[in-house]
Structure formats: C-alpha cells, structure tokens
Enzyme design. Structure first.
Site, PDB file in Angstrom:
ATOM      1  N   ARG A 248      78.023  45.441  -2.133  1.00  0.00           N
ATOM      2  CA  ARG A 248      79.363  45.803  -2.604  1.00  0.00           C
ATOM      3  C   ARG A 248      79.311  46.788  -3.763  1.00  0.00           C
ATOM      4  NH1 ARG A 248      80.951  39.810  -4.007  1.00  0.00           N
ATOM      5  NH2 ARG A 248      79.040  40.263  -5.143  1.00  0.00           N
TER       6      ARG A 248
ATOM      7  N   LYS B 180      64.884  31.683   1.171  1.00  0.00           N
ATOM      8  CA  LYS B 180      65.242  30.323   0.787  1.00  0.00           C
ATOM      9  C   LYS B 180      66.357  30.384  -0.251  1.00  0.00           C
ATOM     10  CE  LYS B 180      62.844  29.184  -3.289  1.00  0.00           C
ATOM     11  NZ  LYS B 180      62.195  28.291  -4.147  1.00  0.00           N
TER      12      LYS B 180
ATOM     13  N   LYS C  55      50.747  34.120   0.194  1.00  0.00           N
ATOM     14  CA  LYS C  55      49.738  34.236  -0.867  1.00  0.00           C
ATOM     15  C   LYS C  55      48.344  34.171  -0.259  1.00  0.00           C
ATOM     16  CE  LYS C  55      52.535  32.052  -4.470  1.00  0.00           C
ATOM     17  NZ  LYS C  55      52.603  33.065  -5.505  1.00  0.00           N
TER      18      LYS C  55
ATOM     19  N   ASP D 142      64.421  22.873  -4.493  1.00  0.00           N
ATOM     20  CA  ASP D 142      63.985  24.242  -4.795  1.00  0.00           C
ATOM     21  C   ASP D 142      62.500  24.457  -4.522  1.00  0.00           C
ATOM     22  OD1 ASP D 142      64.747  26.811  -5.712  1.00  0.00           O
ATOM     23  OD2 ASP D 142      63.732  26.443  -7.613  1.00  0.00           O
TER      24      ASP D 142
ATOM     25  N   HIS E  88      57.950  24.855  -0.609  1.00  0.00           N
ATOM     26  CA  HIS E  88      56.588  25.265  -0.980  1.00  0.00           C
ATOM     27  C   HIS E  88      55.586  24.102  -0.908  1.00  0.00           C
ATOM     28  CE1 HIS E  88      58.609  28.805  -2.154  1.00  0.00           C
ATOM     29  NE2 HIS E  88      58.900  28.474  -3.387  1.00  0.00           N
TER      30      HIS E  88
ATOM     31  N   LYS F 290      59.198  21.557 -14.043  1.00  0.00           N
ATOM     32  CA  LYS F 290      59.377  22.666 -14.986  1.00  0.00           C
ATOM     33  C   LYS F 290      59.090  22.182 -16.393  1.00  0.00           C
ATOM     34  CE  LYS F 290      62.693  25.353 -12.358  1.00  0.00           C
ATOM     35  NZ  LYS F 290      61.833  26.534 -12.208  1.00  0.00           N
TER      36      LYS F 290
HETATM   37  N1  LIG Z   1      64.977  36.595  -7.002  1.00  0.00           N
HETATM   38  C1  LIG Z   1      63.934  35.953  -6.557  1.00  0.00           C
HETATM   39  O1  LIG Z   1      62.811  36.066  -7.065  1.00  0.00           O
HETATM   40  C2  LIG Z   1      64.072  35.031  -5.342  1.00  0.00           C
HETATM   41  C3  LIG Z   1      62.999  34.217  -4.990  1.00  0.00           C
HETATM   42  C4  LIG Z   1      63.103  33.418  -3.866  1.00  0.00           C
HETATM   43  C5  LIG Z   1      64.264  33.438  -3.113  1.00  0.00           C
HETATM   44  N2  LIG Z   1      65.294  34.223  -3.483  1.00  0.00           N
HETATM   45  C6  LIG Z   1      66.499  34.224  -2.635  1.00  0.00           C
HETATM   46  O2  LIG Z   1      66.738  35.557  -2.180  1.00  0.00           O
HETATM   47  C7  LIG Z   1      68.131  35.832  -2.127  1.00  0.00           C
HETATM   48  C8  LIG Z   1      68.438  37.017  -3.004  1.00  0.00           C
HETATM   49  O3  LIG Z   1      67.997  36.768  -4.302  1.00  0.00           O
HETATM   50  P1  LIG Z   1      68.494  37.615  -5.562  1.00  0.00           P
HETATM   51  O4  LIG Z   1      67.812  37.020  -6.738  1.00  0.00           O
HETATM   52  O5  LIG Z   1      68.334  39.066  -5.315  1.00  0.00           O
HETATM   53  O6  LIG Z   1      70.024  37.217  -5.585  1.00  0.00           O
HETATM   54  P2  LIG Z   1      71.179  37.823  -6.471  1.00  0.00           P
HETATM   55  O7  LIG Z   1      70.658  38.869  -7.392  1.00  0.00           O
HETATM   56  O8  LIG Z   1      71.941  36.679  -7.041  1.00  0.00           O
HETATM   57  O9  LIG Z   1      72.135  38.431  -5.346  1.00  0.00           O
HETATM   58  C9  LIG Z   1      71.801  39.556  -4.550  1.00  0.00           C
HETATM   59  C10 LIG Z   1      73.031  40.399  -4.292  1.00  0.00           C
HETATM   60  O10 LIG Z   1      73.937  39.661  -3.480  1.00  0.00           O
HETATM   61  C11 LIG Z   1      75.266  40.027  -3.850  1.00  0.00           C
HETATM   62  N3  LIG Z   1      75.955  38.794  -4.275  1.00  0.00           N
HETATM   63  C12 LIG Z   1      75.636  37.968  -5.281  1.00  0.00           C
HETATM   64  N4  LIG Z   1      76.498  36.927  -5.346  1.00  0.00           N
HETATM   65  C13 LIG Z   1      77.377  37.098  -4.366  1.00  0.00           C
HETATM   66  C14 LIG Z   1      78.490  36.364  -3.926  1.00  0.00           C
HETATM   67  N5  LIG Z   1      78.849  35.223  -4.494  1.00  0.00           N
HETATM   68  N6  LIG Z   1      79.180  36.832  -2.882  1.00  0.00           N
HETATM   69  C15 LIG Z   1      78.805  37.965  -2.290  1.00  0.00           C
HETATM   70  N7  LIG Z   1      77.748  38.706  -2.679  1.00  0.00           N
HETATM   71  C16 LIG Z   1      77.035  38.280  -3.692  1.00  0.00           C
HETATM   72  C17 LIG Z   1      75.177  40.994  -5.008  1.00  0.00           C
HETATM   73  O11 LIG Z   1      75.238  42.313  -4.494  1.00  0.00           O
HETATM   74  P3  LIG Z   1      76.578  43.172  -4.475  1.00  0.00           P
HETATM   75  O12 LIG Z   1      77.462  42.705  -5.587  1.00  0.00           O
HETATM   76  O13 LIG Z   1      76.126  44.583  -4.660  1.00  0.00           O
HETATM   77  O14 LIG Z   1      77.166  42.947  -3.146  1.00  0.00           O
HETATM   78  C18 LIG Z   1      73.794  40.743  -5.549  1.00  0.00           C
HETATM   79  O15 LIG Z   1      73.258  41.856  -6.199  1.00  0.00           O
HETATM   80  C19 LIG Z   1      68.822  34.543  -2.563  1.00  0.00           C
HETATM   81  O16 LIG Z   1      69.124  33.787  -1.419  1.00  0.00           O
HETATM   82  C20 LIG Z   1      67.763  33.813  -3.375  1.00  0.00           C
HETATM   83  O17 LIG Z   1      67.933  32.415  -3.325  1.00  0.00           O
HETATM   84  C21 LIG Z   1      65.227  35.024  -4.578  1.00  0.00           C
END
Ligand SMILES: NC(=O)c1ccc[n+]([C@@H]2O[C@H](COP(=O)([O-])OP(=O)(O)OC[C@H]3O[C@@H](n4cnc5c(N)ncnc54)[C@H](OP(=O)(O)O)[C@@H]3O)[C@@H](O)[C@H]2O)c1
Length: 514
Positions: free
Chosen positions: A52, A166, A200, A253, A258, A358
C-alpha cells in the site's frame, strides 16, 4: 536436508506482498543480492514489490540498496552486482483487497514476461501479517493470477509457487482452516510453508551427521539414549515486537515450529530417499507419535514463565509487562520448558525435553543427545570423581558446531579422570562463510524443491501438540507471572520440575564440562 543441485532454479518473477516491511529489508533483499553475487540467481529473475505504501520503482530500489548495504552478511556491497539486480527490481502500489491493484500487477507481470523472458513463472511471497494472507490469495485468484498447477510445462515455463511465512495459524483449528482454504486454490506442491530454521546449514547437517556416518545410528535409540533436549534460548526480550508477541507467546512463536522441526530431524527414521515427501513422511511420523500433553499432565510436565525486570550485564532491562506494546497485566508466556515422549519403537521411554525462552542467560540454539552412563564399576567409586555420561551437542547457533563429551584420564601418575569435550567448530573447519537460511530457501522455491518446507500434515500435527497445552493454559491462568529474573535459565519451578529427572542443568542451559 534436501536434494543437492542448485542449478535447476528457474528464472521467474518474485512478487513480494508487503515489500515495504521488515522481512524484505532484513532478509529477502539481502538474500536475493547474495544469490546474485554468488551467481546462483537465474539471470532473468525479476523482483516486484507490492504494497500500500506509495513508492516509485526508483524509490523501492534505493530502499533495497540501503537494506542490502546494512543487512547483507557479505560486505562491502558489490555495486556492480547490485546494479545488475536493480535493473530488474520494480514496485507496484496497491491495496491487498482491491481489484485495481491486482489488475495493475497482472499487466506488469505480462509486460515483464514479454520483455525479460521469465516464461510466466511466478513466486508469490506472502511477507504480510497473517490477517492479510487470505484477502491476497482471493484477490489473486479473482484477477486470474492464481491457478492450480500440478507441474510446470516441459520447457520449465508457467510455474506458480506461493511462499507462506510463519505464523501459520495460531492453533490447530485456524491452521486447518487456512490449509483448507489454500488446498482449494493450490496444489500442495505449489505451497511453500517457511520455517527459516530448516534453511540453516547446521540444521541441514543434522541429517548428514546422522545418515552419512555409521557410528551414530547404532546408539541413536532408547537402548543407549538417556534423553534428547532441544533448546532455543534468547538473551533479548521482545524488542520492538511486543504487540505481535503479546498475542502469540513463545509456545506458538518458537516451540510449535522451530523446536518441533528440529526435534523431527533429530529423531526421524532414515528416509527412503532425499525426495521431499520421503523426508516429510518421516518427520510427520515423529509428530504423530509425539505424546500429547493434556489436562493434569500439562501441570506436571510443562513449565511456563514470564520475565521480570532486572539488571543484566550492568544494564537495567524492563519486565515483559513493561515492554512497549505489551498489556500491563499480560499473561503471555516468554518461557516454556516441557517433557514429553515419542511413543514409537526407537524412542519408547526416552524423555524429550523442549525448551524455548527469552531473556535467558545465554543465546543458544542446540540439540543435545545424552547417552546412558556406564555401570561405573571401574571408576565410579573414586573420590572426587564425578563422571558424566557421554553427550553429543549439535550447536545450531551461534558458535555453530558439534561437540562430544567423554571422560578422559588426566595425564599424571594418579588415576584422575575428567570430562572433556571433543569439538568440531563449523566456522574454523570450513573457511567459506555459510549462506543465510533465506538464500538457500529462496533458491529452493525457485527450483520447486520443498524438502526444507513444512508440509500440511506436519504443520497440523505440530499444532495438535501445541494446542492441547494452550487449551489447558487457558483454563488455568498462571498465578505467579512474572516468575523469572532476566539473565537466568527460567523460573525456579522449572528447576524443581526437572530435578525429578536430575538433569535440570542439562535440560535448561549448558552445563560445565569439568
Ligand atoms: N521480520 C522478520 O524477521 C520475520 C521473521 C519471521 C517471520 N516473519 C513473518 O513474515 C511476515 C512479514 O514480516 P514483516 O516483519 O515484514 O512484517 P511487517 O513489517 O509488519 O509487515 C509487512 C508489510 O505488510 C503491510 N502491512 C502491515 N500490517 C498490515 C495490516 N494490518 N494490514 C495490511 N497490510 C499490512 C505493510 O505494507 P504496506 O503498508 O506497504 O502495505 C508492511 O510493510 C509476517 O507474517 C511475519 O510474521 C517475519
């Protein structure tokens, strides 16, 4: 563990939904860059970010450039490699549940197929919160961009794969519902459920250690093993993920995915081949035999905790309930340790300890297999000698490696014995740096290899195990949170609980060699 080749990854368009987010910045963009740097990325791979957030192609490129410079494990950034990749990076703005965005995306996909020869191959990467996943899938379907395909055509064209991050559901019922929805849209071979631990190097080495060496298999069973323990311990708290974590807890989580994935690799039977389903069949069998903990058994065999505030390494750290995004009276657990069993022939009667937490004393992920002791006829009675049983530890992170504890004579005229460690450190044994998990996993998606991804039945069986515990916890909220100090190995009650087995020090936290 999976089949070996890397050359069969196909040129494709990778569409990342939620590309403005943290995962793209920290993991996905650096992984794609490093694959390009290693010349493993198929030449015509294209990346489209979707979200978005208002951004031009150029702004998206700059953002990823910055991300790669900051988070790539190879430094300094090779600008020539980046430039060649950046020319194939695009951004498409759109809402997740509105047709207009998807029409724009479809147009772009077709244009790029024509211009860059990506053969209609697609990877849709769901890097979005779970609540947005189904709206995206439905919108893709409605736009005609999501089609069931058993396989690519013979020229390797027209592949469509979808990667799910996840958390995959938050209990058995929601995971089943999500799987059923996905099953209505895609073939299982198009579905890639990510558990990045499986990418990994050290996790892949678990299978190599077990099945490429003859000495372990004979003792890898209840006759010789006293217990198996899987630990995922972090020193950090929830950092800036308090809002997410407070709705989730450590059991959902970390342990449900894991920890159980690691356990299956350590305890499964040798698969008939390296074929994805052969491996996943064996992993699913372990999960089927994993004893469910229900009712009273949860009180006896599971310990949960939540960290308090305190001082760690001279630094004041907040209690979990004082972390940003966390409810002040939160009952969410930040620590779990449990004992269960795998009720099959190989592991009958062997305690299986699983622990995740944690703000613990040390950051480590490891699998320990402790063997039964010798009868101690010869040395057991000597004064001052405390012999410990042999123990094999597979260190997943940090300080990756394998160590074996055994007893040795101390040089000298007296018969003095000591426990010693024989150590294989990954880092110094192999000078080449290990690739990041996401590099391996992205490449596997491009090649259609699914051995390192969780299959539908695995995910549901893992939730089945976690859900009976969660249900019992809901009936009996913890009376005593917060119940452990930061920088320790968890609540005192877990010490008492494991003391019954006299292996507490081995169960939660490493114990001294000597
Ligand atoms: N970050 C990590 O290291 C990590 C590790 C393991 C798993 N994950 C999983 O990977 C996925 C993405 O992780 P992330 O850390 O990148 O997530 P994030 O930063 O919270 O969200 C990714 C993007 O999704 C959109 N978004 C966020 N909340 C939203 C909402 N309520 N409704 C609609 N769009 C929304 C936003 O993009 P726009 O506003 O541009 O649309 C945001 O930049 C998640 O399912 C998370 O659980 C992440």
């Amino acid at each position: 563990m999976s089949d070996t080749g890397t050359h069969d990854a196909q040129s494709c368009i990778v569409v990342i939904f939620g590309a403005s987010g943290d995962l793209t910045r920290r993991k996905l963009a650096p992984a794609l860059y490093n694959l390009a740097r290693e010349r493993l990325l198929p030449d015509r791979t294209v990346l489209i970010g979707y979200g978005r957030t208002e951004m031009t192609d150029q702004q998206f490129r700059s953002r990823l450039h910055q991300a790669v410079a900051e988070f790539s494990h190879t430094q300094p950034l090779d600008e020539a490699v980046w430039d060649s990749l950046a020319g194939r990076v695009f951004y498409q703005r759109g809402a997740y549940d509105e047709a207009a965005g998807y029409r724009g995306l479809q147009r772009r996909l077709r244009e790029l197929d024509g211009q860059l020869g990506t053969g209609g191959n697609r990877i849709f990467y769901m890097s979005i919160p779970p609540s947005v996943v189904l709206p995206v899938l439905h919108s893709l379907r409605d736009a005609g961009a999501l089609t069931r395909r058993r396989r690519c055509d013979e020229a390797g064209q027209g592949c469509l794969r979808v990667v799910f991050e996840k958390p995959f559901g938050r209990d058995l019922e929601s995971a089943r519902r999500l799987n059923a929805e996905i099953d209505g849209l895609l073939e299982e071979c198009q579905v890639f459920r990510m558990d990045h631990y499986l990418g990994k190097e050290t996790v892949q080495n678990i299978s190599v250690l077990r099945f490429a060496n003859s000495i372990f298999e004979h003792v890898w069973r209840s006759e010789s093993v006293r217990y198996v323990r899987v630990t995922v311990a972090e020193t950090i708290g929830v950092e800036d993920r308090g809002g997410y974590f407070d709705q989730t807890g450590i059991l959902r989580d970390i342990l449900q995915n894991h920890v159980l994935q690691l356990l299956t690799l350590v305890t499964m039977e040798p698969p008939a081949s390296l074929d994805a389903d052969a491996i996943r069949d064996e992993k699913a069998k372990v999960l089927r035999c994993l004893r469910r903990l229900e009712g009273e058994e949860v009180r006896r065999s599971v310990v949960r905790g939540q960290y308090d505030g305190g001082v760690v390494d001279g630094r004041e750290v907040p209690a979990y309930r004082d972390e940003p995004g966390v409810e002040p009276d939160s009952l969410t657990e930040t620590f779990v340790a449990l004992r269960t069993y795998i009720d099959n022939w190989r592991w009958a009667g062997v305690p299986i300890y699983l622990c995740a937490g944690k703000r613990l004393a040390e950051r480590l992920t490891e699998v320990a297999v402790e063997f039964k002791g010798v009868p101690r006829v010869l040395f057991g009675a000597m004064e001052g000698v405390e012999l410990r049983a042999n123990r094999l530890v597979l260190r997943i992170q940090p300080d990756e490696g394998v160590s074996l504890r055994f007893v040795s004579k101390v040089p000298g005229l007296k018969m003095e014995l000591r426990n010693v460690e024989m150590d294989f450190p990954y880092g110094s044994a192999f000078p080449a740096a290990s690739p990041e998990a996401y590099e391996r996993l992205l490449l596997d998606v491009m090649a259609g290899r699914s051995a390192l991804f969780a299959r539908r039945d695995e995910v549901e069986l893992a939730w089945e195990f976690a859900t009976t515990i969660l249900e019992q916890w809901e009936k009996e909220p913890p009376p005593d949170f917060p119940n452990y100090k930061p920088g320790t190995w968890g609540p005192i009650s877990s010490e008492a609980f494991f003391a019954e087995d006299t292996v507490y020090d081995s169960v939660v936290g490493p114990h001294p060699t000597a």
